[in-house]
Design a protein around this motif. Structure first.
Motif, PDB file in Angstrom:
ATOM      1  N   PRO A  73       0.799  -1.244   0.000  1.00 43.43           N
ATOM      2  CA  PRO A  73       0.000   0.000   0.000  1.00 43.43           C
ATOM      3  C   PRO A  73       0.815   1.269   0.000  1.00 43.43           C
ATOM      4  N   ASN A  74       2.075   1.195   0.380  1.00 45.35           N
ATOM      5  CA  ASN A  74       2.901   2.401   0.400  1.00 45.35           C
ATOM      6  C   ASN A  74       3.602   2.646  -0.928  1.00 45.35           C
ATOM      7  N   ALA A  75       3.427   1.737  -1.867  1.00 45.57           N
ATOM      8  CA  ALA A  75       4.082   1.902  -3.167  1.00 45.57           C
ATOM      9  C   ALA A  75       3.438   3.062  -3.922  1.00 45.57           C
ATOM     10  N   MET A  76       4.243   3.677  -4.782  1.00 46.13           N
ATOM     11  CA  MET A  76       3.758   4.806  -5.574  1.00 46.13           C
ATOM     12  C   MET A  76       2.977   4.274  -6.773  1.00 46.13           C
ATOM     13  N   ILE A  77       1.743   3.872  -6.509  1.00 48.70           N
ATOM     14  CA  ILE A  77       0.887   3.313  -7.551  1.00 48.70           C
ATOM     15  C   ILE A  77      -0.360   4.185  -7.665  1.00 48.70           C
ATOM     16  N   SER A  78      -0.621   4.663  -8.865  1.00 48.20           N
ATOM     17  CA  SER A  78      -1.817   5.456  -9.108  1.00 48.20           C
ATOM     18  C   SER A  78      -2.972   4.523  -9.427  1.00 48.20           C
ATOM     19  N   MET A  79      -3.976   4.484  -8.566  1.00 51.10           N
ATOM     20  CA  MET A  79      -5.077   3.547  -8.750  1.00 51.10           C
ATOM     21  C   MET A  79      -6.209   4.129  -9.585  1.00 51.10           C
ATOM     22  N   ASN A  80      -6.097   5.383 -10.024  1.00 56.23           N
ATOM     23  CA  ASN A  80      -7.164   5.952 -10.834  1.00 56.23           C
ATOM     24  C   ASN A  80      -6.861   5.873 -12.322  1.00 56.23           C
ATOM     25  N   GLU A  81      -5.761   5.199 -12.686  1.00 54.09           N
ATOM     26  CA  GLU A  81      -5.453   5.036 -14.101  1.00 54.09           C
ATOM     27  C   GLU A  81      -4.593   3.797 -14.312  1.00 54.09           C
ATOM     28  N   ILE A  82      -4.641   3.267 -15.522  1.00 56.98           N
ATOM     29  CA  ILE A  82      -3.741   2.196 -15.951  1.00 56.98           C
ATOM     30  C   ILE A  82      -3.097   2.632 -17.253  1.00 56.98           C
ATOM     31  N   ASN A  83      -1.997   1.977 -17.621  1.00 57.03           N
ATOM     32  CA  ASN A  83      -1.264   2.384 -18.808  1.00 57.03           C
ATOM     33  C   ASN A  83      -0.539   1.185 -19.418  1.00 57.03           C
ATOM     34  N   ILE A  84       0.287   1.462 -20.422  1.00 54.80           N
ATOM     35  CA  ILE A  84       1.027   0.408 -21.116  1.00 54.80           C
ATOM     36  C   ILE A  84       1.896  -0.393 -20.154  1.00 54.80           C
ATOM     37  N   TYR A  85       2.556   0.283 -19.236  1.00 54.77           N
ATOM     38  CA  TYR A  85       3.459  -0.400 -18.310  1.00 54.77           C
ATOM     39  C   TYR A  85       2.709  -1.368 -17.401  1.00 54.77           C
ATOM     40  N   PHE A 127      -6.686  -3.581 -27.007  1.00 52.98           N
ATOM     41  CA  PHE A 127      -7.285  -3.533 -25.680  1.00 52.98           C
ATOM     42  C   PHE A 127      -8.762  -3.914 -25.721  1.00 52.98           C
ATOM     43  N   ASN A 128      -9.182  -4.594 -24.669  1.00 54.85           N
ATOM     44  CA  ASN A 128     -10.584  -4.910 -24.440  1.00 54.85           C
ATOM     45  C   ASN A 128     -10.965  -4.240 -23.132  1.00 54.85           C
ATOM     46  N   LYS A 129     -11.860  -3.269 -23.211  1.00 50.18           N
ATOM     47  CA  LYS A 129     -12.182  -2.479 -22.025  1.00 50.18           C
ATOM     48  C   LYS A 129     -13.002  -3.257 -21.009  1.00 50.18           C
ATOM     49  N   ASN A 130     -14.045  -3.986 -21.447  1.00 54.40           N
ATOM     50  CA  ASN A 130     -14.984  -4.665 -20.556  1.00 54.40           C
ATOM     51  C   ASN A 130     -15.572  -3.666 -19.566  1.00 54.40           C
ATOM     52  N   ASN A 131     -15.661  -4.050 -18.302  1.00 58.43           N
ATOM     53  CA  ASN A 131     -16.228  -3.153 -17.281  1.00 58.43           C
ATOM     54  C   ASN A 131     -15.104  -2.542 -16.459  1.00 58.43           C
ATOM     55  N   LEU A 132     -14.878  -1.268 -16.646  1.00 52.34           N
ATOM     56  CA  LEU A 132     -13.783  -0.604 -15.939  1.00 52.34           C
ATOM     57  C   LEU A 132     -14.222   0.811 -15.552  1.00 52.34           C
ATOM     58  N   PRO A 133     -15.140   0.918 -14.567  1.00 50.81           N
ATOM     59  CA  PRO A 133     -15.698   2.242 -14.249  1.00 50.81           C
ATOM     60  C   PRO A 133     -14.791   3.100 -13.387  1.00 50.81           C
ATOM     61  N   ASN A 134     -13.792   2.509 -12.719  1.00 47.68           N
ATOM     62  CA  ASN A 134     -13.053   3.251 -11.695  1.00 47.68           C
ATOM     63  C   ASN A 134     -11.695   3.771 -12.150  1.00 47.68           C
ATOM     64  N   LYS A 136      -9.054   5.291 -15.586  1.00 45.88           N
ATOM     65  CA  LYS A 136      -8.856   5.796 -16.932  1.00 45.88           C
ATOM     66  C   LYS A 136      -7.586   5.183 -17.506  1.00 45.88           C
ATOM     67  N   PHE A 137      -7.475   5.210 -18.820  1.00 41.93           N
ATOM     68  CA  PHE A 137      -6.266   4.713 -19.470  1.00 41.93           C
ATOM     69  C   PHE A 137      -5.408   5.903 -19.868  1.00 41.93           C
ATOM     70  N   ALA A 138      -4.176   5.930 -19.359  1.00 41.87           N
ATOM     71  CA  ALA A 138      -3.251   7.020 -19.663  1.00 41.87           C
ATOM     72  C   ALA A 138      -2.433   6.642 -20.900  1.00 41.87           C
ATOM     73  N   ILE A 139      -2.607   7.391 -21.988  1.00 50.06           N
ATOM     74  CA  ILE A 139      -1.874   7.133 -23.231  1.00 50.06           C
ATOM     75  C   ILE A 139      -0.600   7.967 -23.229  1.00 50.06           C
ATOM     76  N   GLY A 205     -10.500   8.759 -24.605  1.00 50.58           N
ATOM     77  CA  GLY A 205     -10.921   7.938 -23.477  1.00 50.58           C
ATOM     78  C   GLY A 205     -10.119   6.651 -23.436  1.00 50.58           C
ATOM     79  N   PHE A 206     -10.762   5.511 -23.730  1.00 45.64           N
ATOM     80  CA  PHE A 206     -10.067   4.229 -23.790  1.00 45.64           C
ATOM     81  C   PHE A 206      -9.758   3.897 -25.245  1.00 45.64           C
TER      82      PHE A 206
END
Length: 215
Positions: A73-85, A127-134, A136-139, A205-206
């Motif tokens: 939990p202390n790691a520098m992880i942004s939980m409001n977005e996902i990306n290529i990495y 990419f397949n988005k499916n259900n991902l309401p929480n 965003k995808f950072a390009i 968006g996605f």
């Protein structure tokens, strides 16, 4: 599958060079291999295959990232977005599967990991988005994936193409013109020059597909 990695590597490149080269393969094909280990006899297997594109279900990537965050939990992880990495990190996690071992001849558990060995000139993601309401995808316009590649070459990638899906399954393509270095949108017969990359990000968006090429 070969138990010796060098033998499997050499056989793959010999096969690839014997009449299997083309403009498509030279630009879009890299190499990855599947490393599997029999947990009964501890034998390693290496299966080399062409790396053409990565396909990712973004909800699975997001859930995997959530699990990492819960474990650290202390790691520098942004939980409001996902990306290529995040996608590449998810792809290289060790998975478990049961299959027949060619060495000891019994059905047993294997640990399996996909590893990019040689990167292609043009790197493609689907990419397949499916259900991902929480989230965003950072390009990213530029990416460095050397941490995910075994045969590192210090290659950076620049984004030059995006395919996005809009409502009613309508596809719009965004491409960076190599002549004027400007971004354009292609919506059927409607072609528009964009002011900057940020204008595209706000509308996409996605993404459905991303295309990167070596710098």
């Amino acid at each position: 599958s070969k138990t010796d990695k060098n033998t499997a590597d050499n056989e793959y490149f010999q096969y690839f060079s014997n009449g299997h080269r083309s403009i498509m393969s030279d630009n879009f094909f890299g190499t990855y291999y599947i490393h599997s280990c029999c947990l009964t006899c501890q034998t390693n297997f290496y299966d080399f295959q062409p790396y053409i594109y990565g396909v990712y279900s973004l909800d699975q990537v997001y859930n995997f990232k959530t699990m990492l965050f819960q474990n650290a939990p202390n790691a520098m992880i942004s939980m409001n977005e996902i990306n290529i990495y995040d996608c590449l990190n998810y792809d290289q996690q060790i998975k478990n599967d049961e299959k027949l071992c060619k060495k000891c001849g019994v059905m047993t558990n294997f640990s399996i990991k996909n590893i990019i060995f040689v990167t292609p000139h043009i790197l493609t993601f689907i990419f397949n988005k499916n259900n991902l309401p929480n989230a965003k995808f950072a390009i990213h316009e530029k990416i460095d994936i050397n941490q995910f590649v075994e045969n590192k070459a210090n290659i950076n990638y620049d984004l030059f193409g995006i395919i996005a899906i809009f409502p009613q399954d309508h596809y719009i393509t965004f491409c960076k013109n190599p002549l004027d270095n400007q971004w354009y949108s292609y919506d059927d017969t409607n072609v528009q020059k964009k002011n900057n990359f940020q204008e595209i990000i706000c509308s996409v968006g996605f993404p459905y597909m991303l295309f990167y090429k070596t710098s």
